[in-house]
Structures are given as structure tokens and as C-alpha cells.
Design an enzyme around this catalytic site. Sequence first.
Site, mmCIF file in Angstrom:
data_model
loop_
_atom_site.group_PDB
_atom_site.id
_atom_site.type_symbol
_atom_site.label_atom_id
_atom_site.label_comp_id
_atom_site.label_asym_id
_atom_site.label_seq_id
_atom_site.Cartn_x
_atom_site.Cartn_y
_atom_site.Cartn_z
ATOM 1 N N GLY A 30 32.028 -72.462 -62.776
ATOM 2 C CA GLY A 30 32.148 -73.486 -61.637
ATOM 3 C C GLY A 30 33.570 -73.325 -60.829
ATOM 4 N N CYS B 8 48.395 -69.376 -54.490
ATOM 5 C CA CYS B 8 49.544 -68.656 -54.342
ATOM 6 C C CYS B 8 50.432 -68.931 -52.861
ATOM 7 C CB CYS B 8 49.371 -67.133 -54.628
ATOM 8 S SG CYS B 8 49.016 -66.651 -56.230
ATOM 9 N N HIS C 292 43.651 -73.827 -62.385
ATOM 10 C CA HIS C 292 43.885 -75.099 -62.092
ATOM 11 C C HIS C 292 42.913 -76.058 -62.649
ATOM 12 C CE1 HIS C 292 40.541 -74.016 -59.493
ATOM 13 N NE2 HIS C 292 40.362 -75.238 -59.224
ATOM 14 N N HIS D 160 42.364 -69.064 -59.392
ATOM 15 C CA HIS D 160 43.789 -69.196 -59.880
ATOM 16 C C HIS D 160 43.734 -70.627 -60.664
ATOM 17 C CE1 HIS D 160 48.292 -69.587 -58.354
ATOM 18 N NE2 HIS D 160 47.894 -70.511 -59.297
ATOM 19 N N ASP E 68 43.607 -82.274 -53.617
ATOM 20 C CA ASP E 68 42.491 -81.051 -53.022
ATOM 21 C C ASP E 68 41.972 -81.497 -51.628
ATOM 22 O OD1 ASP E 68 39.749 -80.129 -52.988
ATOM 23 O OD2 ASP E 68 39.826 -79.950 -55.069
ATOM 24 N N CYS F 141 45.890 -65.352 -53.018
ATOM 25 C CA CYS F 141 44.968 -66.478 -53.162
ATOM 26 C C CYS F 141 45.623 -67.914 -52.391
ATOM 27 C CB CYS F 141 44.552 -66.637 -54.420
ATOM 28 S SG CYS F 141 45.498 -68.042 -55.309
HETATM 29 ZN ZN LIG Z 1 47.052 -67.383 -57.071
#
Ligand SMILES: [Zn+2]
Length: 145
Positions: A101, A16, A108, A106, A39, A13
Site C-alpha cells: 500500500g 525529498c 513515512h 520514501h 497529507d 521524490c
Molecule cells: Zn525521497
Amino acid sequence: MPMFVDTSPPGECIFCRLAARQIPAALVCEDELTLAFMDIGQVTPGHVLVATRRHAATLADVTPEEAAAVMQTARRVALAVQTAFDPAGLTLLQANGAVGGQTVGHFHMHVVPRHEGDGIALSWPRKEPGAQVLQDYAARLRAAL
Ligand SMILES: [Zn+2]
């Protein structure tokens, strides 16, 4: 809701790949369990994501240590955001599952500086089911703990 959705398999992802330095990122800080970076979709200036270093999809998949580490990093970043960007408010947001949402699978947490009229909205359809229903809900949760 954001348009970008990353459905890559675990380990591949975008977060990662970012943690492995395979793609560039505006890194804010990192430690053994977490990393914090800007972001790319900056909702407001200073919008940071705090992610687990290890791939874990949701809150159910992180260890208690990782959960604590993400919150500690989020607090540290939030204090820096307050100093560097001086927002009128600040929102922490952690989403799980598409319906919740979550757009990158992953774990966060968003650290979002807030300003009057910034256009961010979270619909909150308040309901008051009554004391007995609340007691029933609490009993269900106590049984599940
Ligand atoms: Zn990941």
C-alpha cells in the site's frame, strides 16, 4: 487505495523535494531526522505524514535511529492531533512496497485521526492456522533475526 503514486528516483521524490523546501507543504514540525506535514489527501481532518528527512524507501532502508525518530515524532504529533482535533480514535499506518500500500517510495508513517463512520477500511482476513504452524512461523523468524 490512493490514486497518487510517486515513482521518482531517490532524492527527487515528492518528500525529498518537500524536505528541501523545493515545493510548499503545511509543515507541522521537524527535527534532525524527521519532518511532519499535512497529507495533501486528508483522509480525515488532521491527517499528518511523518517522514524521514533522508531518502529511504522502506522500513528495511531506514536506520534504527531513523525508525525510532519517526515513531517518536508520530507519537508527538498524535498527542497534538488529539488535542487539536479531538478524534474518537487514531490509527498509525506505515506501508512498505506497492503491494503493502505504499504510494510514495520514501519512508513515512500516517497519523490518521479516526471517527465513527469515517469510511476508512482495512480488510483483515483473519486465519487461524493452528499452534504448530505458529510455532513453525516463529522458528523461521527466530532464525532470521
Ligand atoms: Zn525521497
